[in-house]
Design an enzyme around this catalytic site. Sequence first.
Site, PDB file in Angstrom:
ATOM      1  N   ASP A 270       0.877  -1.151   0.000  1.00  0.00           N
ATOM      2  CA  ASP A 270       0.000   0.000   0.000  1.00  0.00           C
ATOM      3  C   ASP A 270       0.929   1.221   0.000  1.00  0.00           C
ATOM      4  OD1 ASP A 270      -2.284   1.667   0.419  1.00  0.00           O
ATOM      5  OD2 ASP A 270      -1.734   1.774   2.544  1.00  0.00           O
ATOM      6  N   LEU A 271       0.402   2.383  -0.298  1.00  0.00           N
ATOM      7  CA  LEU A 271       1.264   3.569  -0.399  1.00  0.00           C
ATOM      8  C   LEU A 271       1.103   4.507   0.802  1.00  0.00           C
ATOM      9  CD1 LEU A 271       3.111   5.504  -2.032  1.00  0.00           C
ATOM     10  CD2 LEU A 271       1.075   6.281  -3.220  1.00  0.00           C
ATOM     11  N   ASP A 272      -0.099   5.114   0.897  1.00  0.00           N
ATOM     12  CA  ASP A 272      -0.328   6.123   1.942  1.00  0.00           C
ATOM     13  C   ASP A 272      -0.293   5.463   3.319  1.00  0.00           C
ATOM     14  OD1 ASP A 272      -0.900   8.306   0.094  1.00  0.00           O
ATOM     15  OD2 ASP A 272      -2.733   7.219  -0.372  1.00  0.00           O
TER      16      ASP A 272
ATOM     17  N   THR B  84       1.609  10.042   3.981  1.00  0.00           N
ATOM     18  CA  THR B  84       0.672  10.911   3.263  1.00  0.00           C
ATOM     19  C   THR B  84      -0.780  10.709   3.717  1.00  0.00           C
ATOM     20  OG1 THR B  84       0.947   9.231   1.566  1.00  0.00           O
ATOM     21  CG2 THR B  84       1.953  11.358   1.137  1.00  0.00           C
TER      22      THR B  84
ATOM     23  N   LYS C  88      -9.554   5.656   5.319  1.00  0.00           N
ATOM     24  CA  LYS C  88      -8.204   5.134   5.019  1.00  0.00           C
ATOM     25  C   LYS C  88      -8.280   3.939   4.088  1.00  0.00           C
ATOM     26  CE  LYS C  88      -5.004   5.936   8.796  1.00  0.00           C
ATOM     27  NZ  LYS C  88      -4.384   5.264   9.942  1.00  0.00           N
ATOM     28  N   GLY C  89      -7.494   3.977   3.041  1.00  0.00           N
ATOM     29  CA  GLY C  89      -7.446   2.846   2.112  1.00  0.00           C
ATOM     30  C   GLY C  89      -8.618   2.838   1.144  1.00  0.00           C
ATOM     31  N   VAL C  90      -9.573   3.713   1.402  1.00  0.00           N
ATOM     32  CA  VAL C  90     -10.818   3.739   0.637  1.00  0.00           C
ATOM     33  C   VAL C  90     -10.692   4.780  -0.486  1.00  0.00           C
ATOM     34  CG1 VAL C  90     -13.270   4.293   0.905  1.00  0.00           C
ATOM     35  CG2 VAL C  90     -12.091   3.029   2.699  1.00  0.00           C
TER      36      VAL C  90
ATOM     37  N   ARG D  67     -11.205   7.734  -3.339  1.00  0.00           N
ATOM     38  CA  ARG D  67     -11.636   9.131  -3.168  1.00  0.00           C
ATOM     39  C   ARG D  67     -13.160   9.226  -3.115  1.00  0.00           C
ATOM     40  NH1 ARG D  67      -9.317  12.568  -7.870  1.00  0.00           N
ATOM     41  NH2 ARG D  67      -7.509  11.340  -7.233  1.00  0.00           N
TER      42      ARG D  67
ATOM     43  N   SER E  55      -2.161   0.437  -4.356  1.00  0.00           N
ATOM     44  CA  SER E  55      -2.749   1.574  -3.646  1.00  0.00           C
ATOM     45  C   SER E  55      -4.066   1.985  -4.282  1.00  0.00           C
ATOM     46  CB  SER E  55      -1.777   2.761  -3.702  1.00  0.00           C
ATOM     47  OG  SER E  55      -2.417   3.927  -3.251  1.00  0.00           O
ATOM     48  N   ALA E  56      -4.975   2.482  -3.440  1.00  0.00           N
ATOM     49  CA  ALA E  56      -6.250   3.004  -3.954  1.00  0.00           C
ATOM     50  C   ALA E  56      -6.061   4.382  -4.584  1.00  0.00           C
ATOM     51  CB  ALA E  56      -7.247   3.107  -2.809  1.00  0.00           C
TER      52      ALA E  56
ATOM     53  N   LYS F 238      -5.062   7.363  -6.958  1.00  0.00           N
ATOM     54  CA  LYS F 238      -4.750   7.653  -8.365  1.00  0.00           C
ATOM     55  C   LYS F 238      -3.520   8.538  -8.455  1.00  0.00           C
ATOM     56  CE  LYS F 238      -9.587   7.169  -9.654  1.00  0.00           C
ATOM     57  NZ  LYS F 238     -10.608   7.708  -8.736  1.00  0.00           N
ATOM     58  N   ASN F 239      -3.055   9.035  -7.306  1.00  0.00           N
ATOM     59  CA  ASN F 239      -1.832   9.837  -7.284  1.00  0.00           C
ATOM     60  C   ASN F 239      -0.586   8.983  -7.034  1.00  0.00           C
ATOM     61  OD1 ASN F 239      -2.927  12.638  -7.530  1.00  0.00           O
ATOM     62  ND2 ASN F 239      -4.048  12.036  -5.684  1.00  0.00           N
TER      63      ASN F 239
ATOM     64  N   LYS G 260     -10.830  -1.250  -2.186  1.00  0.00           N
ATOM     65  CA  LYS G 260     -10.684  -1.890  -0.879  1.00  0.00           C
ATOM     66  C   LYS G 260     -11.928  -1.546  -0.057  1.00  0.00           C
ATOM     67  CE  LYS G 260      -5.724  -0.941  -1.194  1.00  0.00           C
ATOM     68  NZ  LYS G 260      -4.553  -0.212  -0.686  1.00  0.00           N
TER      69      LYS G 260
ATOM     70  N   GLU H 134      -0.110  -3.211   4.665  1.00  0.00           N
ATOM     71  CA  GLU H 134      -1.219  -2.260   4.772  1.00  0.00           C
ATOM     72  C   GLU H 134      -1.272  -1.573   6.122  1.00  0.00           C
ATOM     73  OE1 GLU H 134      -3.744  -0.664   3.686  1.00  0.00           O
ATOM     74  OE2 GLU H 134      -3.991  -1.378   1.653  1.00  0.00           O
ATOM     75  N   ASP H 135      -1.767  -0.328   6.121  1.00  0.00           N
ATOM     76  CA  ASP H 135      -1.970   0.382   7.400  1.00  0.00           C
ATOM     77  C   ASP H 135      -3.451   0.623   7.687  1.00  0.00           C
ATOM     78  OD1 ASP H 135      -2.304   2.278   5.298  1.00  0.00           O
ATOM     79  OD2 ASP H 135      -2.115   3.880   6.775  1.00  0.00           O
TER      80      ASP H 135
HETATM   81  C1  BG6 Z   1      -5.673   5.666  -0.232  1.00  0.00           C
HETATM   82  C2  BG6 Z   1      -5.873   6.556   0.977  1.00  0.00           C
HETATM   83  O1  BG6 Z   1      -4.362   5.231  -0.293  1.00  0.00           O
HETATM   84  O2  BG6 Z   1      -5.990   6.382  -1.416  1.00  0.00           O
HETATM   85  C3  BG6 Z   1      -7.288   7.096   0.998  1.00  0.00           C
HETATM   86  O3  BG6 Z   1      -5.639   5.801   2.153  1.00  0.00           O
HETATM   87  C4  BG6 Z   1      -7.594   7.814  -0.316  1.00  0.00           C
HETATM   88  O4  BG6 Z   1      -7.423   7.984   2.088  1.00  0.00           O
HETATM   89  C5  BG6 Z   1      -7.335   6.859  -1.484  1.00  0.00           C
HETATM   90  O5  BG6 Z   1      -8.950   8.229  -0.338  1.00  0.00           O
HETATM   91  C6  BG6 Z   1      -7.566   7.516  -2.845  1.00  0.00           C
HETATM   92  O6  BG6 Z   1      -6.558   8.480  -3.065  1.00  0.00           O
HETATM   93  P1  BG6 Z   1      -6.574   9.538  -4.244  1.00  0.00           P
HETATM   94  O7  BG6 Z   1      -5.170  10.119  -4.198  1.00  0.00           O
HETATM   95  O8  BG6 Z   1      -6.853   8.810  -5.511  1.00  0.00           O
HETATM   96  O9  BG6 Z   1      -7.623  10.525  -3.922  1.00  0.00           O
HETATM   97 MG    MG Z   2      -2.729   3.235   3.511  1.00  0.00          MG
END
Ligand code: BG6
Ligand code: MG
Length: 251
Positions: A40-42, A48, A77-79, A81, A146-147, A149-150, A177, A201-202
């Site tokens: 997972d990333l964030d 982040t 978290k993990g969910v 946007r 990671s969920a 898109k960034n 997720k 995962e966190d």
């Molecule tokens: C997950 C975060 O990694 O990415 C979530 O834990 C976030 O909080 C999700 O909503 C989507 O991220 P982004 O950058 O596409 O808005």
């Molecule tokens: Mg995470």
Amino acid sequence: MAVGQALLLNEEAVVIQLTPCLKRGVTLMFGFCMKGVLFDLDGVIADTAVFHFAAWRKLVRDHFQAELPDELEEKTKGVSREDSLKVILDYLQLTVSDEEFAALAAEKNEAYVDTLEDLKPAHILPGIADLISDFKQAGLKLGLASASKNGPIILDKLGLADAFDAIADPAKVAQGKPAPDIFLAAAAALNLQPADCVGLEDSVAGVTAINAAGMVSIGIGGAELAHASERFESTSDLSYPAIEAAWQANR
Ligand code: BG6
Ligand code: MG
């Protein structure tokens, strides 16, 4: 013994290409080894996760003059946007038009991306850079699940883009997720069976997703991650031997 070194059997030389798995000292288990690690990333690679919730808080203050409670952070978290925005609107007991929904999601993302401007390798969470380098040295395949898109932009800013063999695209999976889709997509992109992978995962949703994918789950955080195969308090507690041992014990 080094990779590719000749082994003498009954005085005949047999060249054995030692795979990273054999090299890792699990020779007797012939092939039963962890082959891929899905990150997972964030909150796992970089800190982040806090920026995401701060951006949601700002959006809610600016548009609805309301304050989001701390407890809501775990639920976002993990969910994705969009799913995070649904959780927040549910909490606020608000319904908005599709256009307003899209505009709110876009505005949150702009605020979030602004906070990433100064992101650099120094923001990689403790222990993660060494862990990645140890995995790479052992020949394991690494995937991002990671969920966000960034994800690709963040990996780039952290100087980690080249470390990953595959980045699963959250825009291309049917369900986010806690569904297993993104972890299954990352394993498929690495050409690996789910059972040969661990996921790191966190978040509660993320650990549920890894478990549902049939992988060994490594939770990084508190008691809320009790459903993980193994749990570590922080990224600095992670190590390659500890994760390999967790895979061996839980596969
Ligand atoms: C997950 C975060 O990694 O990415 C979530 O834990 C976030 O909080 C999700 O909503 C989507 O991220 P982004 O950058 O596409 O808005
Ligand atoms: Mg995470």
